[in-house]
Design a protein around this motif. Structure first.
Motif, PDB file in Angstrom:
ATOM      1  N   TYR A  50      -1.352   0.140  -5.202  1.00  0.00           N
ATOM      2  CA  TYR A  50      -0.658   1.358  -5.572  1.00  0.00           C
ATOM      3  C   TYR A  50      -1.679   2.469  -5.684  1.00  0.00           C
ATOM      4  O   TYR A  50      -2.757   2.275  -6.225  1.00  0.00           O
ATOM      5  CB  TYR A  50       0.057   1.188  -6.919  1.00  0.00           C
ATOM      6  N   SER A  51      -1.341   3.648  -5.164  1.00  0.00           N
ATOM      7  CA  SER A  51      -2.268   4.770  -5.233  1.00  0.00           C
ATOM      8  C   SER A  51      -1.510   6.070  -5.053  1.00  0.00           C
ATOM      9  O   SER A  51      -0.411   6.104  -4.499  1.00  0.00           O
ATOM     10  CB  SER A  51      -3.340   4.642  -4.143  1.00  0.00           C
ATOM     11  N   GLN A  52      -2.126   7.144  -5.493  1.00  0.00           N
ATOM     12  CA  GLN A  52      -1.599   8.478  -5.232  1.00  0.00           C
ATOM     13  C   GLN A  52      -1.984   8.857  -3.811  1.00  0.00           C
ATOM     14  O   GLN A  52      -3.106   8.652  -3.384  1.00  0.00           O
ATOM     15  CB  GLN A  52      -2.216   9.482  -6.224  1.00  0.00           C
ATOM     16  N   CYS A  53      -1.051   9.376  -3.056  1.00  0.00           N
ATOM     17  CA  CYS A  53      -1.310   9.825  -1.693  1.00  0.00           C
ATOM     18  C   CYS A  53      -1.712  11.295  -1.774  1.00  0.00           C
ATOM     19  O   CYS A  53      -1.061  12.088  -2.452  1.00  0.00           O
ATOM     20  CB  CYS A  53      -0.048   9.646  -0.856  1.00  0.00           C
ATOM     21  N   LEU A  54      -2.781  11.693  -1.113  1.00  0.00           N
ATOM     22  CA  LEU A  54      -3.279  13.061  -1.188  1.00  0.00           C
ATOM     23  C   LEU A  54      -2.594  13.998  -0.192  1.00  0.00           C
ATOM     24  O   LEU A  54      -2.856  15.187  -0.199  1.00  0.00           O
ATOM     25  CB  LEU A  54      -4.799  13.075  -0.967  1.00  0.00           C
ATOM     26  N   ALA A 110      -5.858   8.292  -2.826  1.00  0.00           N
ATOM     27  CA  ALA A 110      -6.774   8.674  -3.895  1.00  0.00           C
ATOM     28  C   ALA A 110      -7.892   7.647  -4.075  1.00  0.00           C
ATOM     29  O   ALA A 110      -8.950   7.974  -4.596  1.00  0.00           O
ATOM     30  CB  ALA A 110      -6.001   8.855  -5.201  1.00  0.00           C
ATOM     31  N   THR A 111      -7.676   6.424  -3.615  1.00  0.00           N
ATOM     32  CA  THR A 111      -8.696   5.378  -3.719  1.00  0.00           C
ATOM     33  C   THR A 111      -9.776   5.510  -2.653  1.00  0.00           C
ATOM     34  O   THR A 111     -10.731   4.757  -2.643  1.00  0.00           O
ATOM     35  CB  THR A 111      -8.042   3.988  -3.576  1.00  0.00           C
ATOM     36  N   GLY A 112      -9.601   6.466  -1.713  1.00  0.00           N
ATOM     37  CA  GLY A 112     -10.564   6.660  -0.643  1.00  0.00           C
ATOM     38  C   GLY A 112     -10.181   5.979   0.654  1.00  0.00           C
ATOM     39  O   GLY A 112     -10.826   6.176   1.678  1.00  0.00           O
ATOM     40  N   GLU A 113      -9.137   5.182   0.636  1.00  0.00           N
ATOM     41  CA  GLU A 113      -8.692   4.512   1.854  1.00  0.00           C
ATOM     42  C   GLU A 113      -7.952   5.505   2.748  1.00  0.00           C
ATOM     43  O   GLU A 113      -7.292   6.428   2.266  1.00  0.00           O
ATOM     44  CB  GLU A 113      -7.779   3.346   1.518  1.00  0.00           C
ATOM     45  N   PRO A 123       2.697  12.182  -3.256  1.00  0.00           N
ATOM     46  CA  PRO A 123       3.594  11.147  -3.798  1.00  0.00           C
ATOM     47  C   PRO A 123       2.846   9.857  -4.122  1.00  0.00           C
ATOM     48  O   PRO A 123       1.755   9.616  -3.622  1.00  0.00           O
ATOM     49  CB  PRO A 123       4.581  10.919  -2.659  1.00  0.00           C
ATOM     50  N   LEU A 124       3.460   9.040  -4.962  1.00  0.00           N
ATOM     51  CA  LEU A 124       2.933   7.711  -5.261  1.00  0.00           C
ATOM     52  C   LEU A 124       3.215   6.831  -4.060  1.00  0.00           C
ATOM     53  O   LEU A 124       4.320   6.822  -3.526  1.00  0.00           O
ATOM     54  CB  LEU A 124       3.584   7.133  -6.509  1.00  0.00           C
ATOM     55  N   CYS A 125       2.202   6.103  -3.591  1.00  0.00           N
ATOM     56  CA  CYS A 125       2.342   5.270  -2.403  1.00  0.00           C
ATOM     57  C   CYS A 125       1.982   3.827  -2.731  1.00  0.00           C
ATOM     58  O   CYS A 125       1.188   3.561  -3.620  1.00  0.00           O
ATOM     59  CB  CYS A 125       1.435   5.764  -1.282  1.00  0.00           C
ATOM     60  N   THR A 126       2.550   2.943  -1.971  1.00  0.00           N
ATOM     61  CA  THR A 126       2.250   1.524  -2.070  1.00  0.00           C
ATOM     62  C   THR A 126       1.851   1.039  -0.688  1.00  0.00           C
ATOM     63  O   THR A 126       2.546   1.312   0.285  1.00  0.00           O
ATOM     64  CB  THR A 126       3.487   0.736  -2.555  1.00  0.00           C
ATOM     65  N   ILE A 127       0.723   0.338  -0.623  1.00  0.00           N
ATOM     66  CA  ILE A 127       0.278  -0.280   0.619  1.00  0.00           C
ATOM     67  C   ILE A 127       0.513  -1.776   0.487  1.00  0.00           C
ATOM     68  O   ILE A 127       0.060  -2.399  -0.470  1.00  0.00           O
ATOM     69  CB  ILE A 127      -1.213  -0.007   0.892  1.00  0.00           C
ATOM     70  N   ILE A 128       1.236  -2.356   1.435  1.00  0.00           N
ATOM     71  CA  ILE A 128       1.508  -3.788   1.426  1.00  0.00           C
ATOM     72  C   ILE A 128       0.860  -4.397   2.657  1.00  0.00           C
ATOM     73  O   ILE A 128       1.106  -3.940   3.770  1.00  0.00           O
ATOM     74  CB  ILE A 128       3.017  -4.070   1.438  1.00  0.00           C
ATOM     75  N   ARG A 166       0.115 -10.369   6.297  1.00  0.00           N
ATOM     76  CA  ARG A 166      -0.686 -11.036   7.324  1.00  0.00           C
ATOM     77  C   ARG A 166      -1.665 -10.041   7.944  1.00  0.00           C
ATOM     78  O   ARG A 166      -2.591  -9.637   7.301  1.00  0.00           O
ATOM     79  CB  ARG A 166       0.202 -11.720   8.350  1.00  0.00           C
ATOM     80  N   ARG A 167      -1.420  -9.609   9.184  1.00  0.00           N
ATOM     81  CA  ARG A 167      -2.358  -8.699   9.848  1.00  0.00           C
ATOM     82  C   ARG A 167      -1.926  -7.253   9.762  1.00  0.00           C
ATOM     83  O   ARG A 167      -2.672  -6.350  10.133  1.00  0.00           O
ATOM     84  CB  ARG A 167      -2.492  -9.061  11.329  1.00  0.00           C
ATOM     85  N   HIS A 168      -0.723  -6.968   9.281  1.00  0.00           N
ATOM     86  CA  HIS A 168      -0.182  -5.619   9.303  1.00  0.00           C
ATOM     87  C   HIS A 168      -0.174  -4.999   7.912  1.00  0.00           C
ATOM     88  O   HIS A 168      -0.032  -5.694   6.910  1.00  0.00           O
ATOM     89  CB  HIS A 168       1.250  -5.621   9.849  1.00  0.00           C
ATOM     90  N   TYR A 169      -0.302  -3.675   7.889  1.00  0.00           N
ATOM     91  CA  TYR A 169      -0.174  -2.906   6.657  1.00  0.00           C
ATOM     92  C   TYR A 169       1.091  -2.069   6.740  1.00  0.00           C
ATOM     93  O   TYR A 169       1.432  -1.540   7.798  1.00  0.00           O
ATOM     94  CB  TYR A 169      -1.364  -1.952   6.477  1.00  0.00           C
ATOM     95  N   TYR A 170       1.785  -1.944   5.611  1.00  0.00           N
ATOM     96  CA  TYR A 170       2.972  -1.110   5.533  1.00  0.00           C
ATOM     97  C   TYR A 170       2.788  -0.117   4.400  1.00  0.00           C
ATOM     98  O   TYR A 170       2.218  -0.437   3.361  1.00  0.00           O
ATOM     99  CB  TYR A 170       4.223  -1.947   5.277  1.00  0.00           C
ATOM    100  N   LEU A 171       3.285   1.093   4.599  1.00  0.00           N
ATOM    101  CA  LEU A 171       3.207   2.151   3.619  1.00  0.00           C
ATOM    102  C   LEU A 171       4.596   2.417   3.070  1.00  0.00           C
ATOM    103  O   LEU A 171       5.546   2.618   3.837  1.00  0.00           O
ATOM    104  CB  LEU A 171       2.647   3.427   4.270  1.00  0.00           C
ATOM    105  N   LEU A 172       4.728   2.378   1.757  1.00  0.00           N
ATOM    106  CA  LEU A 172       5.955   2.771   1.076  1.00  0.00           C
ATOM    107  C   LEU A 172       5.645   4.040   0.303  1.00  0.00           C
ATOM    108  O   LEU A 172       4.749   4.053  -0.542  1.00  0.00           O
ATOM    109  CB  LEU A 172       6.434   1.689   0.113  1.00  0.00           C
ATOM    110  N   VAL A 173       6.346   5.113   0.594  1.00  0.00           N
ATOM    111  CA  VAL A 173       6.137   6.399  -0.063  1.00  0.00           C
ATOM    112  C   VAL A 173       7.298   6.633  -1.008  1.00  0.00           C
ATOM    113  O   VAL A 173       8.460   6.474  -0.605  1.00  0.00           O
ATOM    114  CB  VAL A 173       6.048   7.538   0.977  1.00  0.00           C
ATOM    115  N   SER A 174       7.004   7.017  -2.261  1.00  0.00           N
ATOM    116  CA  SER A 174       8.092   7.279  -3.200  1.00  0.00           C
ATOM    117  C   SER A 174       8.911   8.453  -2.683  1.00  0.00           C
ATOM    118  O   SER A 174       8.375   9.475  -2.282  1.00  0.00           O
ATOM    119  CB  SER A 174       7.538   7.582  -4.595  1.00  0.00           C
TER     120      SER A 174
END
Length: 100
Positions: A29-33, A51-54, A72-77, A80-88
């Motif tokens: 979980y992180s703040q999206c800039l 906000a974590t630098g990623e 917005p507050l974002c969640t990175i999931i 396996r090999r893929h990343y997904y972004l959930l934006v509030s």
């Protein structure tokens, strides 16, 4: 008696352990800039800075929000090999690629 106790402990551990394939290490979980404008949506190829630098690049798009989203507050999931972004405020998960 011992086998019942061992069986009960094994069942309790199975119920308390996280689901296979998705652990707390795979969710961040992180703040999206970024600021996402209502009229533009989130386009494929958008660079998302956390906000974590990623830094992530979107490989999908989303247009399902009705107002501008400022940091917005974002969640990175990681699945396996893929990343997904959930934006509030956005009702769709977006496939992303990690840049750093």
């Amino acid at each position: 008696m011992k086998t019942r106790l061992i069986g009960a402990v094994v069942v309790a551990l199975a119920l308390l352990s996280p689901a296979p394939g998705l652990t707390d290490d795979n969710i961040k979980y992180s703040q999206c800039l970024n600021t996402f404008k209502e009229k533009d949506g989130i386009q494929t190829g958008t660079i998302v800075k956390m906000a974590t630098g990623e830094v992530f690049e979107t490989l999908g798009s989303a247009f399902s929000y009705d107002r501008d989203l400022n940091s917005p507050l974002c969640t990175i999931i990681k699945d396996r090999r893929h990343y997904y972004l959930l934006v509030s405020g956005v009702g769709k998960k977006i496939l992303v690629r990690r840049m750093n």
